[in-house]
Design a protein around this motif. Structure first.
Motif, PDB file in Angstrom:
ATOM      1  N   LYS A  57       0.817  -1.221   0.000  1.00 26.02           N
ATOM      2  CA  LYS A  57       0.000   0.000   0.000  1.00 26.02           C
ATOM      3  C   LYS A  57       0.857   1.280   0.000  1.00 26.02           C
ATOM      4  O   LYS A  57       0.665   2.165  -0.828  1.00 26.02           O
ATOM      5  CB  LYS A  57      -0.941   0.029   1.222  1.00 26.02           C
ATOM      6  CG  LYS A  57      -1.911  -1.113   1.317  1.00 26.02           C
ATOM      7  CD  LYS A  57      -2.909  -0.915   2.434  1.00 26.02           C
ATOM      8  CE  LYS A  57      -2.285  -0.784   3.816  1.00 26.02           C
ATOM      9  NZ  LYS A  57      -1.550  -2.003   4.245  1.00 26.02           N
ATOM     10  N   SER A  58       1.760   1.365   0.957  1.00 26.83           N
ATOM     11  CA  SER A  58       2.569   2.579   1.069  1.00 26.83           C
ATOM     12  C   SER A  58       3.516   2.723  -0.109  1.00 26.83           C
ATOM     13  O   SER A  58       3.766   3.834  -0.588  1.00 26.83           O
ATOM     14  CB  SER A  58       3.342   2.598   2.389  1.00 26.83           C
ATOM     15  OG  SER A  58       2.453   2.746   3.481  1.00 26.83           O
ATOM     16  N   THR A  59       4.040   1.596  -0.603  1.00 24.24           N
ATOM     17  CA  THR A  59       4.888   1.661  -1.795  1.00 24.24           C
ATOM     18  C   THR A  59       4.120   2.230  -2.969  1.00 24.24           C
ATOM     19  O   THR A  59       4.617   3.102  -3.701  1.00 24.24           O
ATOM     20  CB  THR A  59       5.414   0.253  -2.145  1.00 24.24           C
ATOM     21  OG1 THR A  59       6.197  -0.242  -1.056  1.00 24.24           O
ATOM     22  CG2 THR A  59       6.261   0.283  -3.405  1.00 24.24           C
ATOM     23  N   LEU A  60       2.878   1.754  -3.162  1.00 24.82           N
ATOM     24  CA  LEU A  60       2.056   2.268  -4.256  1.00 24.82           C
ATOM     25  C   LEU A  60       1.784   3.760  -4.066  1.00 24.82           C
ATOM     26  O   LEU A  60       1.864   4.535  -5.029  1.00 24.82           O
ATOM     27  CB  LEU A  60       0.743   1.488  -4.338  1.00 24.82           C
ATOM     28  CG  LEU A  60      -0.221   1.945  -5.432  1.00 24.82           C
ATOM     29  CD1 LEU A  60       0.414   1.857  -6.814  1.00 24.82           C
ATOM     30  CD2 LEU A  60      -1.513   1.117  -5.387  1.00 24.82           C
ATOM     31  N   LEU A 177      -2.844  12.871  -1.415  1.00 28.38           N
ATOM     32  CA  LEU A 177      -2.499  11.517  -0.987  1.00 28.38           C
ATOM     33  C   LEU A 177      -2.334  11.510   0.520  1.00 28.38           C
ATOM     34  O   LEU A 177      -1.675  12.395   1.077  1.00 28.38           O
ATOM     35  CB  LEU A 177      -1.190  11.064  -1.637  1.00 28.38           C
ATOM     36  CG  LEU A 177      -1.136  11.096  -3.163  1.00 28.38           C
ATOM     37  CD1 LEU A 177       0.257  10.723  -3.652  1.00 28.38           C
ATOM     38  CD2 LEU A 177      -2.179  10.159  -3.766  1.00 28.38           C
ATOM     39  N   ALA A 178      -2.915  10.527   1.174  1.00 29.93           N
ATOM     40  CA  ALA A 178      -2.832  10.440   2.638  1.00 29.93           C
ATOM     41  C   ALA A 178      -2.462   9.027   3.047  1.00 29.93           C
ATOM     42  O   ALA A 178      -3.042   8.057   2.561  1.00 29.93           O
ATOM     43  CB  ALA A 178      -4.160  10.855   3.272  1.00 29.93           C
ATOM     44  N   ASP A 179      -1.472   8.924   3.945  1.00 29.46           N
ATOM     45  CA  ASP A 179      -1.006   7.628   4.435  1.00 29.46           C
ATOM     46  C   ASP A 179      -1.462   7.465   5.882  1.00 29.46           C
ATOM     47  O   ASP A 179      -0.929   8.118   6.777  1.00 29.46           O
ATOM     48  CB  ASP A 179       0.518   7.557   4.337  1.00 29.46           C
ATOM     49  CG  ASP A 179       1.050   6.137   4.486  1.00 29.46           C
ATOM     50  OD1 ASP A 179       0.236   5.227   4.759  1.00 29.46           O
ATOM     51  OD2 ASP A 179       2.262   5.937   4.328  1.00 29.46           O
ATOM     52  N   PHE A 209      -6.379   7.598  -0.214  1.00 24.79           N
ATOM     53  CA  PHE A 209      -5.943   7.331   1.158  1.00 24.79           C
ATOM     54  C   PHE A 209      -5.511   5.878   1.289  1.00 24.79           C
ATOM     55  O   PHE A 209      -6.246   4.971   0.887  1.00 24.79           O
ATOM     56  CB  PHE A 209      -7.093   7.556   2.159  1.00 24.79           C
ATOM     57  CG  PHE A 209      -7.509   8.981   2.363  1.00 24.79           C
ATOM     58  CD1 PHE A 209      -6.990  10.011   1.611  1.00 24.79           C
ATOM     59  CD2 PHE A 209      -8.450   9.289   3.328  1.00 24.79           C
ATOM     60  CE1 PHE A 209      -7.390  11.317   1.808  1.00 24.79           C
ATOM     61  CE2 PHE A 209      -8.859  10.592   3.547  1.00 24.79           C
ATOM     62  CZ  PHE A 209      -8.322  11.615   2.777  1.00 24.79           C
ATOM     63  N   VAL A 210      -4.332   5.656   1.855  1.00 21.48           N
ATOM     64  CA  VAL A 210      -3.949   4.331   2.333  1.00 21.48           C
ATOM     65  C   VAL A 210      -4.449   4.215   3.765  1.00 21.48           C
ATOM     66  O   VAL A 210      -4.197   5.099   4.590  1.00 21.48           O
ATOM     67  CB  VAL A 210      -2.423   4.146   2.279  1.00 21.48           C
ATOM     68  CG1 VAL A 210      -1.972   3.022   3.196  1.00 21.48           C
ATOM     69  CG2 VAL A 210      -1.979   3.867   0.854  1.00 21.48           C
ATOM     70  N   THR A 211      -5.173   3.139   4.067  1.00 22.78           N
ATOM     71  CA  THR A 211      -5.775   3.063   5.405  1.00 22.78           C
ATOM     72  C   THR A 211      -6.079   1.631   5.825  1.00 22.78           C
ATOM     73  O   THR A 211      -6.352   0.761   4.987  1.00 22.78           O
ATOM     74  CB  THR A 211      -7.074   3.898   5.452  1.00 22.78           C
ATOM     75  OG1 THR A 211      -7.573   3.941   6.787  1.00 22.78           O
ATOM     76  CG2 THR A 211      -8.147   3.335   4.529  1.00 22.78           C
ATOM     77  N   HIS A 212      -6.004   1.409   7.133  1.00 21.89           N
ATOM     78  CA  HIS A 212      -6.547   0.198   7.758  1.00 21.89           C
ATOM     79  C   HIS A 212      -7.904   0.496   8.399  1.00 21.89           C
ATOM     80  O   HIS A 212      -8.556  -0.415   8.916  1.00 21.89           O
ATOM     81  CB  HIS A 212      -5.606  -0.317   8.858  1.00 21.89           C
ATOM     82  CG  HIS A 212      -4.375  -0.996   8.340  1.00 21.89           C
ATOM     83  ND1 HIS A 212      -3.143  -0.397   8.327  1.00 21.89           N
ATOM     84  CD2 HIS A 212      -4.205  -2.233   7.811  1.00 21.89           C
ATOM     85  CE1 HIS A 212      -2.251  -1.240   7.818  1.00 21.89           C
ATOM     86  NE2 HIS A 212      -2.868  -2.364   7.503  1.00 21.89           N
ATOM     87  N   ASP A 213      -8.297   1.748   8.410  1.00 19.66           N
ATOM     88  CA  ASP A 213      -9.473   2.214   9.140  1.00 19.66           C
ATOM     89  C   ASP A 213     -10.741   1.936   8.327  1.00 19.66           C
ATOM     90  O   ASP A 213     -10.927   2.502   7.237  1.00 19.66           O
ATOM     91  CB  ASP A 213      -9.318   3.717   9.423  1.00 19.66           C
ATOM     92  CG  ASP A 213     -10.368   4.279  10.357  1.00 19.66           C
ATOM     93  OD1 ASP A 213     -11.442   3.665  10.494  1.00 19.66           O
ATOM     94  OD2 ASP A 213     -10.113   5.353  10.942  1.00 19.66           O
ATOM     95  N   THR A 214     -11.613   1.086   8.835  1.00 21.72           N
ATOM     96  CA  THR A 214     -12.841   0.754   8.099  1.00 21.72           C
ATOM     97  C   THR A 214     -13.761   1.957   7.958  1.00 21.72           C
ATOM     98  O   THR A 214     -14.523   2.046   6.996  1.00 21.72           O
ATOM     99  CB  THR A 214     -13.603  -0.395   8.786  1.00 21.72           C
ATOM    100  OG1 THR A 214     -13.873  -0.037  10.149  1.00 21.72           O
ATOM    101  CG2 THR A 214     -12.794  -1.676   8.745  1.00 21.72           C
ATOM    102  N   VAL A 215     -13.695   2.901   8.906  1.00 25.28           N
ATOM    103  CA  VAL A 215     -14.516   4.110   8.802  1.00 25.28           C
ATOM    104  C   VAL A 215     -14.108   4.914   7.578  1.00 25.28           C
ATOM    105  O   VAL A 215     -14.943   5.403   6.810  1.00 25.28           O
ATOM    106  CB  VAL A 215     -14.405   4.967  10.085  1.00 25.28           C
ATOM    107  CG1 VAL A 215     -15.139   6.295   9.912  1.00 25.28           C
ATOM    108  CG2 VAL A 215     -14.956   4.206  11.289  1.00 25.28           C
TER     109      VAL A 215
END
Length: 240
Positions: A57-60, A177-179, A209-215
């Motif tokens: 994700k972050s690489t992309l 872009l947001a990480d 946005f790269v995220t693990h946050d389901t919200v």
């Protein structure tokens, strides 16, 4: 606040990835972080990139932001092949076309909120009076008009992140872009943060946005899931 992105109509492709691969060496091992991604993201879309840790994700995101270059394939942002930009040209391209929001804020601790937001405007050559007015407008937009003289240590985590958002929007980028932008924040503060981003796609700004946050993922119009460096699913939720 009228954000005003560069000329172009909604539906125009802002990001195009063509068989993008990124590999790098870690000791004797060759790590394939991104493996042949084809992707298009249009102006005014809000896309969330999700997936397990280590999936690329972050690489992309770094490839999309012209921070890194692909090992093969092409990444085009606003029609420009980012791998063809020299170092100086890439820095200027990022400054004028891409806004970055990072999980850890990266504010200058010795500067006030106002001065932090002014930094990219100064780098773009805006005169002092105009950049002070623009920074004040942005801090008002993110709800910090009364905190503009405070330094980062005098602000809460959520307030620091809002300063970082204002800074990212300073030069009216076509792409933000947001990480993991909510990763350091509690749930309520993260929700308020998403409200700040809400109007931007309607004004033509593309959000990724790269995220693990389901919200965050549930708020996005589109969820792109990566697995082992590849797109495993690409789901559209409709309008944000």
């Amino acid at each position: 606040m009228t954000h005003s992105t560069p000329a172009g109509s909604r539906g125009e492709v802002v990001i195009r990835c063509e068989q993008v691969q990124r590999s790098y060496r870690m000791g004797d091992a060759l790590v394939q972080a991104v493996r042949g991604i084809d992707l298009e993201i249009a102006r005014g879309e809000f896309a969330a990139i999700t997936g397990p840790s280590g999936c690329g994700k972050s690489t992309l995101l770094h490839l999309l932001g012209a921070i890194d270059a692909p090992s093969s394939g092409r990444v085009l942002v606003n029609g420009r092949d980012t791998a063809q930009l020299g170092d100086t040209e890439a820095t200027d391209f990022r400054l004028r076309h891409i806004g970055f929001v990072f999980q850890r804020f990266y504010l200058m601790p010795t500067l006030s909120a106002q001065e932090n937001v002014e930094l990219p405007l100064a780098e773009a050559g805006m005169d002092r009076r105009a950049r002070r007015a623009r920074a004040a407008e942005l801090l008002g937009y993110v709800g910090l008009g009364d905190r503009r003289d405070h330094r980062p240590t005098q602000l809460s985590g959520g307030e620091q992140q809002r300063v970082a958002i204002a800074r990212a929007l300073a030069n009216r980028p076509a792409l933000v872009l947001a990480d993991e932008p909510t990763g350091e924040l509690d749930a309520a503060t993260g929700e308020r943060l998403l409200e700040v981003f809400g109007p931007l796609p309607r004004d033509g700004t593309t959000l990724v946005f790269v995220t693990h946050d389901t919200v965050v993922a549930n708020r996005a119009q589109r969820v792109i899931r990566l697995l082992d460096g590849r797109v495993s699913s690409d789901t559209r939720h409709g309008s944000a």
